[in-house]
Design a protein around this motif. Structure first.
Motif, PDB file in Angstrom:
ATOM      1  N   ALA A 228      30.602 -45.765 -17.645  1.00  0.00           N
ATOM      2  CA  ALA A 228      31.942 -46.001 -18.182  1.00  0.00           C
ATOM      3  C   ALA A 228      32.195 -45.094 -19.381  1.00  0.00           C
ATOM      4  CB  ALA A 228      32.085 -47.468 -18.591  1.00  0.00           C
ATOM      5  N   GLY A 229      33.376 -44.470 -19.408  1.00  0.00           N
ATOM      6  CA  GLY A 229      33.748 -43.580 -20.494  1.00  0.00           C
ATOM      7  C   GLY A 229      33.293 -42.151 -20.326  1.00  0.00           C
ATOM      8  N   ASP A 230      32.563 -41.855 -19.241  1.00  0.00           N
ATOM      9  CA  ASP A 230      32.058 -40.501 -19.019  1.00  0.00           C
ATOM     10  C   ASP A 230      33.153 -39.562 -18.509  1.00  0.00           C
ATOM     11  OD1 ASP A 230      29.563 -41.237 -19.805  1.00  0.00           O
ATOM     12  OD2 ASP A 230      28.579 -40.881 -17.886  1.00  0.00           O
ATOM     13  N   SER A 231      32.889 -38.250 -18.680  1.00  0.00           N
ATOM     14  CA  SER A 231      33.728 -37.214 -18.083  1.00  0.00           C
ATOM     15  C   SER A 231      32.832 -36.253 -17.320  1.00  0.00           C
ATOM     16  CB  SER A 231      34.507 -36.449 -19.161  1.00  0.00           C
ATOM     17  OG  SER A 231      33.627 -35.739 -20.015  1.00  0.00           O
ATOM     18  N   LEU A 232      33.408 -35.624 -16.302  1.00  0.00           N
ATOM     19  CA  LEU A 232      32.653 -34.678 -15.482  1.00  0.00           C
ATOM     20  C   LEU A 232      33.569 -33.536 -15.065  1.00  0.00           C
ATOM     21  CD1 LEU A 232      29.902 -34.162 -14.069  1.00  0.00           C
ATOM     22  CD2 LEU A 232      30.849 -35.288 -12.053  1.00  0.00           C
ATOM     23  N   HIS A 233      33.060 -32.316 -15.236  1.00  0.00           N
ATOM     24  CA  HIS A 233      33.761 -31.098 -14.847  1.00  0.00           C
ATOM     25  C   HIS A 233      32.906 -30.400 -13.799  1.00  0.00           C
ATOM     26  CE1 HIS A 233      35.931 -27.195 -15.616  1.00  0.00           C
ATOM     27  NE2 HIS A 233      34.747 -26.696 -15.312  1.00  0.00           N
ATOM     28  N   LEU A 234      33.479 -30.137 -12.627  1.00  0.00           N
ATOM     29  CA  LEU A 234      32.756 -29.489 -11.532  1.00  0.00           C
ATOM     30  C   LEU A 234      33.483 -28.218 -11.115  1.00  0.00           C
ATOM     31  CD1 LEU A 234      31.980 -32.534  -9.216  1.00  0.00           C
ATOM     32  CD2 LEU A 234      30.327 -31.289 -10.620  1.00  0.00           C
TER      33      LEU A 234
END
Length: 255
Positions: A228-234
């Motif tokens: 929860a609260g994470d971000s991810l850039h792919l």
């Protein structure tokens, strides 16, 4: 050429052509308003879009505007079907609804990166070379699963013709590097390789495919544990560091 679908309040968005350097875009109005129209009549409409892309890349279009990835839906939000071929040759099928590249996830999920091929009409029992001829566009997708159940398929903002991939595309094979930023921290990049023609031929082994179906070749599970609260850039990048399809950016709501 590079194509995207801008959000306009409709389910399918409005088709735009995007410049090679991703700085400019131009509406494809007058040629087609939706990507499905282009897939249905590729031989007639694709050359017109290619001409528009050439003019855009040379700065010759008066009504070009700054490209904004945040305004993109998935390139083909509603496909006629979504099938993924895994590393063992198994096939998983789904309805083919693709979420935008920036849509938040509702809950932590496990992700699998997939090279997605948008196809034209393809006869049943076609071999890999015939399937490759029916391949129209490529993009990056991620299947998100919770407890093994598919909860969303997210797509990158751009669908591109294979020739746009430069040295990343050779003899029907994509070779690229999957780059991930987890909460802003760079993860170890991973080299990936896939042959979408083989995946298309496997899916078409028993039945014909119609223009607008999407077939994916798995690039493997994402080695990222989301909370929860994470971000991810792919992002998939070629050897020269250029993005293949634009980035997928997502966030999970805080607990």
């Amino acid at each position: 050429m590079k194509l995207a679908s801008y959000a306009d309040g409709s389910r399918d968005g409005h088709l735009v052509v995007v410049s090679r350097d991703l700085t400019q875009a131009h509406y494809a109005t007058g040629i087609a308003t939706r990507l499905q129209q282009v897939l249905d009549d590729w031989g007639f409409l694709a050359p017109q879009l290619e001409d528009l892309a050439v003019q855009l890349n040379h700065g010759k279009l008066r009504h070009a505007f700054a490209f904004e990835p945040d305004k993109c839906l998935a390139p083909l939000p509603r496909a006629f079907g979504w099938a993924v071929v895994d590393g063992e040759g198994g096939i998983r099928r789904d309805a083919g609804h693709f979420a935008p590249p920036h849509q938040p996830l509702r809950a932590p999920a496990m992700g699998e990166a997939v090279l997605a091929g948008l196809t034209g009409d393809l006869s049943a029992a076609s071999d890999a070379p015939a399937a490759l001829d029916a391949l129209r566009l490529l993009t990056l997708a991620v299947d998100w699963r919770v407890a093994g159940e598919l909860v969303a398929t997210q797509a990158a903002p751009l669908a591109v013709t294979p020739g746009e991939l430069g040295e990343g595309w050779n003899a029907g094979r994509l070779q690229a590097r999957l780059v991930a930023l987890h909460n802003g921290s760079k993860r170890e990049p991973r080299d990936v390789s896939a042959e979408p023609g083989d995946a298309l031929a496997r899916v078409a082994r028993l039945r014909a495919l119609r223009a607008g179906q999407v077939v994916g070749a798995s690039l493997g599970a994402l080695d990222v544990a989301l909370a929860a609260g994470d971000s991810l850039h792919l992002d998939l990048k070629t050897a020269d560091g250029n993005t293949c399809f634009g980035a997928i950016d997502l966030e999970l709501p805080a607990a």
